[in-house]
Design a protein around this motif. Structure first.
Motif, PDB file in Angstrom:
ATOM      1  N   PRO A   1      23.587   5.524  42.398  1.00 52.43           N
ATOM      2  CA  PRO A   1      24.856   4.800  42.532  1.00 52.43           C
ATOM      3  C   PRO A   1      25.510   4.914  43.902  1.00 52.43           C
ATOM      4  CG  PRO A   1      25.159   6.761  41.210  1.00 52.43           C
ATOM      5  CD  PRO A   1      23.682   6.630  41.461  1.00 52.43           C
ATOM      6  N   ASN A   2      25.153   5.949  44.684  1.00 49.05           N
ATOM      7  CA  ASN A   2      25.731   6.143  46.017  1.00 49.05           C
ATOM      8  C   ASN A   2      24.846   5.598  47.129  1.00 49.05           C
ATOM      9  OD1 ASN A   2      27.991   7.618  44.997  1.00 49.05           O
ATOM     10  ND2 ASN A   2      26.614   9.336  44.687  1.00 49.05           N
ATOM     11  N   LEU A   3      23.795   4.896  46.755  1.00 47.68           N
ATOM     12  CA  LEU A   3      22.825   4.398  47.730  1.00 47.68           C
ATOM     13  C   LEU A   3      23.471   3.439  48.719  1.00 47.68           C
ATOM     14  CD1 LEU A   3      19.828   4.341  48.576  1.00 47.68           C
ATOM     15  CD2 LEU A   3      19.558   2.360  47.081  1.00 47.68           C
ATOM     16  N   LYS A   4      23.242   3.718  50.001  1.00 46.18           N
ATOM     17  CA  LYS A   4      23.722   2.834  51.063  1.00 46.18           C
ATOM     18  C   LYS A   4      22.569   2.134  51.760  1.00 46.18           C
ATOM     19  CE  LYS A   4      27.872   5.480  51.906  1.00 46.18           C
ATOM     20  NZ  LYS A   4      28.590   6.350  52.798  1.00 46.18           N
ATOM     21  N   TRP A   5      21.383   2.773  51.759  1.00 45.84           N
ATOM     22  CA  TRP A   5      20.252   2.204  52.503  1.00 45.84           C
ATOM     23  C   TRP A   5      18.951   2.528  51.789  1.00 45.84           C
ATOM     24  CZ3 TRP A   5      18.362   4.597  57.717  1.00 45.84           C
ATOM     25  CH2 TRP A   5      17.335   3.818  58.257  1.00 45.84           C
ATOM     26  N   LEU A   6      18.175   1.496  51.497  1.00 45.28           N
ATOM     27  CA  LEU A   6      16.817   1.649  50.986  1.00 45.28           C
ATOM     28  C   LEU A   6      15.868   1.148  52.054  1.00 45.28           C
ATOM     29  CD1 LEU A   6      14.588   2.113  48.862  1.00 45.28           C
ATOM     30  CD2 LEU A   6      15.069  -0.192  48.013  1.00 45.28           C
ATOM     31  N   CYS A   7      15.002   2.030  52.525  1.00 49.75           N
ATOM     32  CA  CYS A   7      13.999   1.667  53.523  1.00 49.75           C
ATOM     33  C   CYS A   7      12.634   1.779  52.856  1.00 49.75           C
ATOM     34  CB  CYS A   7      14.077   2.598  54.720  1.00 49.75           C
ATOM     35  SG  CYS A   7      12.832   2.216  55.972  1.00 49.75           S
ATOM     36  N   VAL A   8      11.926   0.670  52.767  1.00 49.35           N
ATOM     37  CA  VAL A   8      10.593   0.700  52.157  1.00 49.35           C
ATOM     38  C   VAL A   8       9.539   0.731  53.262  1.00 49.35           C
ATOM     39  CG1 VAL A   8      11.294  -0.369  49.989  1.00 49.35           C
ATOM     40  CG2 VAL A   8      10.558  -1.812  51.850  1.00 49.35           C
ATOM     41  N   PRO A   9       8.475   1.521  53.055  1.00 46.88           N
ATOM     42  CA  PRO A   9       7.461   1.697  54.091  1.00 46.88           C
ATOM     43  C   PRO A   9       6.381   0.620  54.058  1.00 46.88           C
ATOM     44  CG  PRO A   9       6.976   3.120  52.269  1.00 46.88           C
ATOM     45  CD  PRO A   9       8.258   2.406  51.932  1.00 46.88           C
ATOM     46  N   SER A  10       6.770  -0.581  53.719  1.00 47.73           N
ATOM     47  CA  SER A  10       5.818  -1.686  53.657  1.00 47.73           C
ATOM     48  C   SER A  10       6.453  -2.910  54.308  1.00 47.73           C
ATOM     49  CB  SER A  10       5.464  -1.999  52.197  1.00 47.73           C
ATOM     50  OG  SER A  10       6.621  -2.394  51.495  1.00 47.73           O
ATOM     51  N   ALA A  11       5.621  -3.883  54.612  1.00 47.71           N
ATOM     52  CA  ALA A  11       6.150  -5.128  55.177  1.00 47.71           C
ATOM     53  C   ALA A  11       6.787  -5.971  54.080  1.00 47.71           C
ATOM     54  CB  ALA A  11       5.034  -5.901  55.866  1.00 47.71           C
ATOM     55  N   GLY A  12       6.151  -6.025  52.936  1.00 42.56           N
ATOM     56  CA  GLY A  12       6.671  -6.821  51.821  1.00 42.56           C
ATOM     57  C   GLY A  12       7.827  -6.122  51.134  1.00 42.56           C
ATOM     58  N   ALA A  13       8.903  -6.855  50.912  1.00 41.83           N
ATOM     59  CA  ALA A  13      10.072  -6.279  50.259  1.00 41.83           C
ATOM     60  C   ALA A  13      10.534  -7.114  49.072  1.00 41.83           C
ATOM     61  CB  ALA A  13      11.205  -6.145  51.270  1.00 41.83           C
ATOM     62  N   GLU A  14       9.730  -8.078  48.665  1.00 40.63           N
ATOM     63  CA  GLU A  14      10.136  -8.992  47.605  1.00 40.63           C
ATOM     64  C   GLU A  14      10.550  -8.297  46.302  1.00 40.63           C
ATOM     65  OE1 GLU A  14       7.393  -9.427  49.476  1.00 40.63           O
ATOM     66  OE2 GLU A  14       8.020 -11.158  50.639  1.00 40.63           O
TER      67      GLU A  14
ATOM     68  N   GLU B   1      19.582  -6.667  40.548  1.00 41.71           N
ATOM     69  CA  GLU B   1      19.482  -5.760  39.399  1.00 41.71           C
ATOM     70  C   GLU B   1      18.589  -4.541  39.662  1.00 41.71           C
ATOM     71  OE1 GLU B   1      16.800  -9.330  38.707  1.00 41.71           O
ATOM     72  OE2 GLU B   1      18.927  -9.095  39.076  1.00 41.71           O
ATOM     73  N   VAL B   2      17.936  -4.504  40.796  1.00 45.32           N
ATOM     74  CA  VAL B   2      17.118  -3.344  41.183  1.00 45.32           C
ATOM     75  C   VAL B   2      18.020  -2.178  41.591  1.00 45.32           C
ATOM     76  CG1 VAL B   2      15.468  -2.514  42.928  1.00 45.32           C
ATOM     77  CG2 VAL B   2      15.140  -4.745  41.875  1.00 45.32           C
ATOM     78  N   TYR B   3      19.276  -2.451  41.931  1.00 44.17           N
ATOM     79  CA  TYR B   3      20.174  -1.452  42.520  1.00 44.17           C
ATOM     80  C   TYR B   3      21.323  -1.068  41.599  1.00 44.17           C
ATOM     81  CZ  TYR B   3      17.736  -3.075  46.632  1.00 44.17           C
ATOM     82  OH  TYR B   3      16.757  -3.405  47.527  1.00 44.17           O
ATOM     83  N   ALA B   4      21.677   0.214  41.611  1.00 44.32           N
ATOM     84  CA  ALA B   4      22.907   0.663  40.967  1.00 44.32           C
ATOM     85  C   ALA B   4      24.102   0.279  41.839  1.00 44.32           C
ATOM     86  CB  ALA B   4      22.871   2.164  40.741  1.00 44.32           C
ATOM     87  N   ASN B   5      23.893   0.244  43.159  1.00 44.70           N
ATOM     88  CA  ASN B   5      24.927  -0.161  44.104  1.00 44.70           C
ATOM     89  C   ASN B   5      24.473  -1.464  44.765  1.00 44.70           C
ATOM     90  OD1 ASN B   5      26.820  -0.542  46.073  1.00 44.70           O
ATOM     91  ND2 ASN B   5      26.311   1.276  47.246  1.00 44.70           N
ATOM     92  N   PRO B   6      25.052  -2.605  44.378  1.00 49.41           N
ATOM     93  CA  PRO B   6      24.601  -3.883  44.934  1.00 49.41           C
ATOM     94  C   PRO B   6      24.904  -4.059  46.420  1.00 49.41           C
ATOM     95  CG  PRO B   6      26.551  -4.196  43.575  1.00 49.41           C
ATOM     96  CD  PRO B   6      26.136  -2.764  43.425  1.00 49.41           C
ATOM     97  N   ASP B   7      25.689  -3.151  47.010  1.00 49.85           N
ATOM     98  CA  ASP B   7      26.000  -3.234  48.442  1.00 49.85           C
ATOM     99  C   ASP B   7      24.986  -2.490  49.306  1.00 49.85           C
ATOM    100  OD1 ASP B   7      28.304  -4.753  47.964  1.00 49.85           O
ATOM    101  OD2 ASP B   7      29.497  -2.943  47.612  1.00 49.85           O
ATOM    102  N   ALA B   8      23.984  -1.888  48.697  1.00 50.91           N
ATOM    103  CA  ALA B   8      22.971  -1.155  49.463  1.00 50.91           C
ATOM    104  C   ALA B   8      22.215  -2.110  50.381  1.00 50.91           C
ATOM    105  CB  ALA B   8      22.001  -0.463  48.509  1.00 50.91           C
TER     106      ALA B   8
END
Length: 109
Positions: A62-75, A81-88
């Protein structure tokens, strides 16, 4: 309250973990390198930053501000709905592997 960074990348070397830990601590973050999904989920409630590819973690943070994925694809991470915090903020590693892939292709050819 300590700021928390979860690094859910199991293939990191000890040197990578140490470098990430030093950089994070210098910026006021505690770093969690979970050994499994259960550990990651247990820490997710206090995470501000997630570096990894698990789809279950952003929903548990719920406190997530930044999600960094280690891949090129982010689809898979685009739906809100993937996030508890939609502002991440979502970032990916697009372009990070270009030279490596090009070298591999040339060597295989």
């Amino acid at each position: 309250m300590t700021r928390t960074l979860i690094v859910d990348i199991p293939l990191l070397t000890a040197a990578h973990r140490e470098a990430i830990g030093e950089a994070a601590r210098a910026r006021g973050f505690a770093v969690v390198f979970p050994a499994n999904e259960a550990e990651a989920l247990a820490a997710a409630g206090r995470a501000e930053i997630l570096f990894g590819a698990s789809l279950s973690l952003p929903k548990a943070a719920p406190n997530l501000k930044w999600l960094c994925v280690p891949s090129a694809g982010a689809e898979p991470y685009l739906p809100t709905e993937v996030y508890a915090n939609p502002d991440a903020v979502l970032t990916n590693s697009s372009g990070a592997y270009g030279v490596t892939i090009a070298e591999h292709t040339v060597m295989v050819a």
